[in-house]
Each structure stands twice: as structure tokens, then as C-alpha cells.
Design a protein around this motif. Structure first.
Motif, short mmCIF file in Angstrom:
data_model
loop_
_atom_site.label_atom_id
_atom_site.label_comp_id
_atom_site.label_asym_id
_atom_site.label_seq_id
_atom_site.Cartn_x
_atom_site.Cartn_y
_atom_site.Cartn_z
N LYS A 251 0.84 -1.19 0.00
CA LYS A 251 0.00 0.00 0.00
C LYS A 251 0.88 1.25 0.00
CE LYS A 251 -2.30 -1.68 3.48
NZ LYS A 251 -3.10 -1.81 4.66
N ILE A 252 0.47 2.25 -0.76
CA ILE A 252 1.18 3.53 -0.81
C ILE A 252 0.20 4.63 -0.42
CG2 ILE A 252 2.43 5.17 -2.25
CD1 ILE A 252 3.24 2.84 -4.04
N SER A 253 0.56 5.39 0.62
CA SER A 253 -0.27 6.49 1.09
C SER A 253 0.56 7.77 1.10
CB SER A 253 -0.78 6.18 2.50
OG SER A 253 -1.41 7.30 3.05
N ILE A 254 0.09 8.79 0.38
CA ILE A 254 0.81 10.06 0.30
C ILE A 254 -0.13 11.16 0.78
CG2 ILE A 254 2.04 11.64 -1.23
CD1 ILE A 254 1.97 8.85 -3.05
N ASN A 255 0.30 11.90 1.78
CA ASN A 255 -0.49 12.98 2.37
C ASN A 255 -1.90 12.50 2.75
OD1 ASN A 255 1.70 14.65 1.92
ND2 ASN A 255 0.87 15.50 0.04
N GLY A 256 -2.01 11.27 3.22
CA GLY A 256 -3.29 10.71 3.63
C GLY A 256 -4.15 10.19 2.50
N LEU A 257 -3.66 10.24 1.27
CA LEU A 257 -4.40 9.77 0.10
C LEU A 257 -3.68 8.59 -0.53
CD1 LEU A 257 -4.96 13.25 -1.59
CD2 LEU A 257 -6.66 11.98 -0.29
N SER A 258 -4.42 7.80 -1.31
CA SER A 258 -3.77 6.74 -2.08
C SER A 258 -3.01 7.38 -3.24
CB SER A 258 -4.81 5.76 -2.61
OG SER A 258 -5.59 6.38 -3.62
N LEU A 259 -2.13 6.62 -3.87
CA LEU A 259 -1.35 7.14 -4.99
C LEU A 259 -2.25 7.59 -6.13
CD1 LEU A 259 1.50 7.63 -6.17
CD2 LEU A 259 1.40 5.32 -7.09
N ASP A 260 -3.32 6.82 -6.41
CA ASP A 260 -4.25 7.18 -7.48
C ASP A 260 -5.01 8.45 -7.17
OD1 ASP A 260 -3.58 5.00 -9.09
OD2 ASP A 260 -4.98 3.69 -8.05
N ALA A 261 -5.43 8.62 -5.92
CA ALA A 261 -6.16 9.83 -5.55
C ALA A 261 -5.23 11.05 -5.52
CB ALA A 261 -6.81 9.64 -4.18
N TRP A 262 -3.97 10.85 -5.13
CA TRP A 262 -3.03 11.96 -5.02
C TRP A 262 -2.61 12.48 -6.39
CZ3 TRP A 262 2.62 12.13 -5.51
CH2 TRP A 262 3.16 13.32 -5.02
N LEU A 263 -2.31 11.59 -7.33
CA LEU A 263 -1.84 12.02 -8.65
C LEU A 263 -2.93 12.01 -9.72
CD1 LEU A 263 1.73 10.51 -8.92
CD2 LEU A 263 1.11 12.91 -8.86
N GLY A 264 -4.09 11.48 -9.43
CA GLY A 264 -5.18 11.50 -10.40
C GLY A 264 -4.82 10.79 -11.69
N GLY A 265 -4.93 11.49 -12.83
CA GLY A 265 -4.68 10.88 -14.13
C GLY A 265 -3.26 11.01 -14.64
N LEU A 266 -2.33 11.39 -13.80
CA LEU A 266 -0.94 11.59 -14.22
C LEU A 266 -0.19 10.25 -14.16
CD1 LEU A 266 -0.31 14.87 -12.19
CD2 LEU A 266 -0.87 14.69 -14.62
#
Length: 131
Positions: free
Chosen positions: A27-42
Motif C-alpha cells: 500500500k502507498i499512502s501520500i499525504n493521507g491519500l492513495s497514490l491514485d487519488a493523489w496524482l489523479g490521471g498523471l
């Protein structure tokens, strides 16, 4: 965090990433968000963040909790990549032989050059007027 938590810091441009690595399920959590939620479509930036984990084959055996600050998403993603690489080497020193040739252990020290007085940008001069 547990006793096997490893901390590392990654930097790029004006961005800083603080990374805590623990043995886990990937699992990867960045600033309390998942990687997909943090970077969106990038998608390209997501691949850059995961690159050290994929190269070292640790993408399903460690959990990452990170906080990033400063700069934009590009600099933060590269800072995160640097921090994850450093944490993986602390976790298992043999991984350094895999990551170092790929350039992931080196801090990319390029930063924006400051603007000089009398110039439009850092080096760009004003347009010359003949009359």
C-alpha cells in the motif's frame, strides 16, 4: 509506526518527501491519500513514483506512508521516488546495486535559476531597440 519502520527523506527542486517504509502488502499512502487519488490521471508520474519498488521487486512486500511539501506534482513525485529509493536501501542494502545504475540514489540538484537585475528572466535580456 512499528519497530521495523524505516525513515528516509527525498528532495527535488523545491520539493521534500518524507517517507516511512514498513514491511507489508504494497500500500502507498501520500499525504493521507492513495497514490491514485493523489496524482489523479498523471500516469507517467505514478510510474516514476513506483519505479524503485518495481525494479527492486518490493512493490508487494512493503507499505509506504509519505508526506510531501513544496513545489508542484512533478517535483514532489521525483522527491518521493528519491525518498523511496533511500528507504529501500536502508531496508535492504543489496538493493543499492540495482537502483544506483538507474540513477535513483542521486539527488537531482537542478533548481530554477534566479532572476538577475536588468534582465527579463534569469538570462534573457530586453529586446534591443535601434531607434
Amino acid at each position: 509506526m512499528s519497530a521495523k519502520t524505516i525513515y528516509a527523506t527525498g528532495r527535488r527542486k523545491a520539493s521534500i518527501a518524507k517517507v516511512w517504509l514498513t514491511p507489508g502488502s504494497g500500500k502507498i499512502s501520500i499525504n493521507g491519500l492513495s497514490l491514485d487519488a493523489w496524482l489523479g490521471g498523471l500516469e507517467a508520474k505514478k510510474l516514476r513514483v513506483k519505479q524503485p519498488l518495481v525494479l527492486s521487486k518490493q512493490d508487494t512486500s512493503v507499505d509506504i506512508v509519505a508526506t510531501t511539501l513544496g513545489g508542484g506534482f512533478g517535483g514532489q513525485a521525483d522527491a518521493l521516488r528519491h525518498g523511496i529509493s533511500r528507504a529501500l536501501v536502508k531496508f535492504n542494502p543489496e538493493i543499492k546495486a540495482i537502483l544506483k545504475p538507474e540513477g535513483m540514489m542521486t539527488r537531482d540538484s537542478r533548481v530554477v535559476e534566479r532572476k538577475k537585475p536588468g534582465k527579463r528572466k534569469a538570462r534573457r535580456s530586453r529586446q534591443f531597440s535601434k531607434r
